[in-house]
Design an enzyme around this catalytic site. Structure first.
Site, short mmCIF file in Angstrom:
data_model
loop_
_atom_site.label_atom_id
_atom_site.label_comp_id
_atom_site.label_asym_id
_atom_site.label_seq_id
_atom_site.Cartn_x
_atom_site.Cartn_y
_atom_site.Cartn_z
N HIS A 1 55.63 17.87 27.88
CA HIS A 1 56.46 17.63 29.06
C HIS A 1 57.09 18.91 29.58
O HIS A 1 57.36 19.05 30.76
CB HIS A 1 57.47 16.53 28.77
CG HIS A 1 56.79 15.20 28.75
ND1 HIS A 1 56.37 14.61 27.58
CD2 HIS A 1 56.35 14.42 29.75
CE1 HIS A 1 55.73 13.50 27.87
NE2 HIS A 1 55.71 13.36 29.18
N GLU B 1 47.28 4.20 29.43
CA GLU B 1 47.42 5.45 28.71
C GLU B 1 47.33 5.28 27.19
O GLU B 1 47.52 6.22 26.44
CB GLU B 1 48.71 6.18 29.11
CG GLU B 1 49.96 5.36 29.08
CD GLU B 1 51.17 6.13 29.60
OE1 GLU B 1 51.09 7.35 29.81
OE2 GLU B 1 52.22 5.49 29.78
N ASP C 1 48.52 11.02 27.99
CA ASP C 1 48.68 10.21 26.78
C ASP C 1 47.36 9.60 26.35
O ASP C 1 47.11 9.46 25.15
CB ASP C 1 49.73 9.12 27.00
CG ASP C 1 51.13 9.67 26.81
OD1 ASP C 1 51.34 10.43 25.85
OD2 ASP C 1 52.00 9.37 27.64
N CYS D 1 47.23 9.78 37.25
CA CYS D 1 48.46 10.53 37.49
C CYS D 1 48.73 11.51 36.35
O CYS D 1 49.77 12.15 36.32
CB CYS D 1 49.64 9.60 37.72
SG CYS D 1 49.98 8.53 36.31
#
Ligand code: PEP
Ligand code: MG
Length: 588
Positions: free
Chosen positions: A212, A455, A479, A526
């Protein structure tokens, strides 16, 4: 002497500037420049916090003196002595004064910078006892920072100082030189703080390509390298450094020739950006007339502005968790969330906004007081929808806020990390419950489409279940790759195995796109794969028509779309998915 440190390239571009070492303090500190008129009050802020810590330790010392040797071992009193000595150390005080007065750093930044400088001296000491005093110094500085946190900064941080362009830069200048952050690690919450700060680029020792921290770096559109192992040990405060975000390299103490070469590269990058900017209003249509939707991923409502500027057709992923981070346990209430979502919706000027419900946990801890990493496998733990369902009242607060924001423009709601039918049903029941609560209170709300993220491999393998319940699906490849290949996305030591082109990953992605299209349901990607231009042709060939990525990546992906012929790419894409070595098949 010039040397290079290698890591992972995560956010493109070149940054040249002086290194600022982020101390290893566990307390988040703000980094901003203060006005010259505020220098004295910033110094006073550090002094009064330091004095308060001294007083606290003196009181403790008195208490210890009254205790028996059994109750308070001698070492305790010795530690207090050391801490008191460190607190009154002239080098700490003078250093802090220097960073505030000469560099105009805010008080917390000055304190952590000086901590880093003195820590280095401790590291170099031969005597192991003295070397270990570094930990004591860190503790006293943390104590001071905690006191300062309780005392609000008198004035809000001023806007970031614009970084001068490389061609205006003279090696040796100390004024207006871009600053580059070098840290062992940065949490996503740190990164958010840096979003409003002054750094022209950053390097961290740890982190993977889709951690992240890397994602936020990309969203800031500043050059960044992660997983550079010991970078923060090898660089000293104020060293000149070049960050090459394309190659994943940091060059320390560059020679004049290297500096000139990178100055040239930087200008070439600027020109390329200017050229791409001309595509902003060009519709994203392939050569064979297929319309493609390029959406933006955002972290904060203010990011809507850069999404619109980049020509995004909407927001495909608003990572709402960033509103929840770094708040020391005080989660945003319904009103605060509603206003934040509404700002994003209004900021997009009528374009759709997909708000993802909170996804905290794993490498996205809420704050230092609630680090999930205490668990052995946080990525497999209470994350995302699991976290939300564990606290239905908290979750309904968010659901109501999203439903209310949908009055102000087209909103879609998206749920992360679902795997079980029971989770789906529980989630949808809570959405109904939230609607009923708003009805009862007579509060207006909209009717967003509800979508799910794919995911977890289990979700990709049970698509009919998801398609039965949801209006649209979005593939979270970050993920999906992590869980399919059992590779921690934040761990640089296994980063070489994190492979978007693994046949298993491609199979799950291809099947999800095909199944959604067959049933006429919207499907997007995404994850970071959507913004990777080397993947655009493959994804178009697999039938993907909606991509969501950082605003900074939209124009480069659009360029790929404009050059592609989707119909001709389709059979090639099928061959790639079925190949033993898809990376090699892509080159054919
Ligand atoms: C993903 O997993 O691909 C995704 C988009 O979600 P996040 O990166 O926030 O986990
Ligand atoms: Mg995800």
């Amino acid at each position: 002497m010039t040397f290079a440190v290698h890591g992972l390239a995560v956010a493109r571009g070149i940054a040249i500037g002086r290194a600022v070492l982020a101390a290893s303090s566990r307390i988040d500190v703000a980094h901003y420049f203060v006005d010259a008129g505020r220098v004295m009050s910033e110094i006073a802020r550090v002094r009064s916090a330091r004095d308060a810590v001294i007083e606290e330790l003196l009181r403790l010392q008195q208490t210890v003196a009254l205790m028996s040797a059994k109750e308070a071992p001698q070492e305790l009193s010795a530690i207090l002595d050391v801490h008191l000595m460190l607190l009154q150390d002239k080098e700490l005080e003078e250093g802090v004064k220097h960073w505030i007065t000469d560099r105009l750093y805010n008080a917390e930044w000055a304190l952590t910078t000086q901590l880093e400088v003195i820590s280095r001296q401790f590291d170099e000491m031969e005597d192991p006892y003295l070397r270990e005093r570094k930990a004591d110094l860190e503790q006293v500085v943390e104590r001071i920072l905690r006191y300062m946190k309780g005392v609000a900064s008198p004035v809000a941080p001023p806007p970031a100082r614009p970084a001068p362009r490389q061609q205006d830069l003279q090696l040796g200048d100390t004024e207006d030189v871009p600053l580059v952050l070098v840290a062992h690690d940065l949490s996503p919450a740190d990164m958010l703080q840096f979003k409003q700060s002054v750094f022209a680029g950053f390097v961290t020792d740890v982190g993977g390509k889709t951690s992240h921290t890397a994602i936020v770096a990309r969203s800031m559109d500043i050059p960044a390298v992660v997983g550079a192992r010991s970078a923060s040990q090898l660089v000293r405060q104020d060293d000149w450094v070049i960050i090459d975000g394309d190659a994943g390299v940091m060059i320390v103490d560059p020679s004049a020739i290297i500096l000139a070469e990178y100055g040239f590269k930087q200008r070439r990058g600027d020109l390329e950006r200017e050229r791409l900017a001309r595509l902003r209003h060009t519709p994203a249509i392939t050569l064979d007339g297929e319309r493609v939707e390029l959406l933006a991923n955002i972290e904060m409502p203010e990011d809507a502005e850069s999404a619109v500027k980049a020509g995004a057709a909407g927001v495909g992923l608003f990572r709402s968790e960033f509103l929840f981070m770094g708040r020391q346990g005080h989660l945003p209430d319904e009103e605060e969330q509603y206003h934040a979502y509404r700002r994003a919706v209004e900021g997009m000027q009528g374009l759709p906004v997909t708000i993802r419900t909170v996804d905290v946990g794993a490498d996205k801890p809420l704050d230092d007081t609630r680090r999930d990493n205490a668990h052995l496998n946080p990525a497999l733990g209470l994350r995302a929808i699991r976290w939300s369902l564990a606290d239905p009242a908290m979750f309904r607060t968010q659901l109501r806020a999203i439903l209310r924001a949908a009055v102000h423009g087209p909103v879609h709601m998206m749920i992360p990390m679902l795997a079980h039918g029971s989770e789906i049903r529980h989630t949808l029941a809570l959405i109904d419950h939230a609607r009923a609560e708003l009805d009862n209170a007579g509060i207006a709300y909209g009717n967003p489409q509800i979508g799910a993220m794919i995911e977890i491999p289990a979700a990709a393998l049970t698509l009919p279940l998801f398609l039965r319940y949801f209006d649209f699906l979005s593939i979270g490849t970050n993920d999906l790759i992590q869980y399919t290949l059992a590779i921690d996305r934040a761990d640089e030591s296994v980063a070489h195995l994190y492979d978007p082109l693994h046949p298993a990953v491609l199979r799950l992605v291809a099947d999800t796109i095909m199944e959604c299209r067959r049933q006429g349901k919207g499907v997007s990607i995404c994850g970071e794969m959507a913004g990777d231009t080397s993947m655009t042709r493959l994804l178009l060939g697999l039938g993907l028509r909606t991509f969501s990525m950082h605003p900074a990546q939209i124009l480069a992906v659009k360029q790929e779309v404009l050059r592609a012929d989707a119909a001709r790419l389709a059979p090639w894409a099928q061959r790639v998915v079925q190949a033993e070595d898809p990376a090699a098949a892509m080159a054919d």
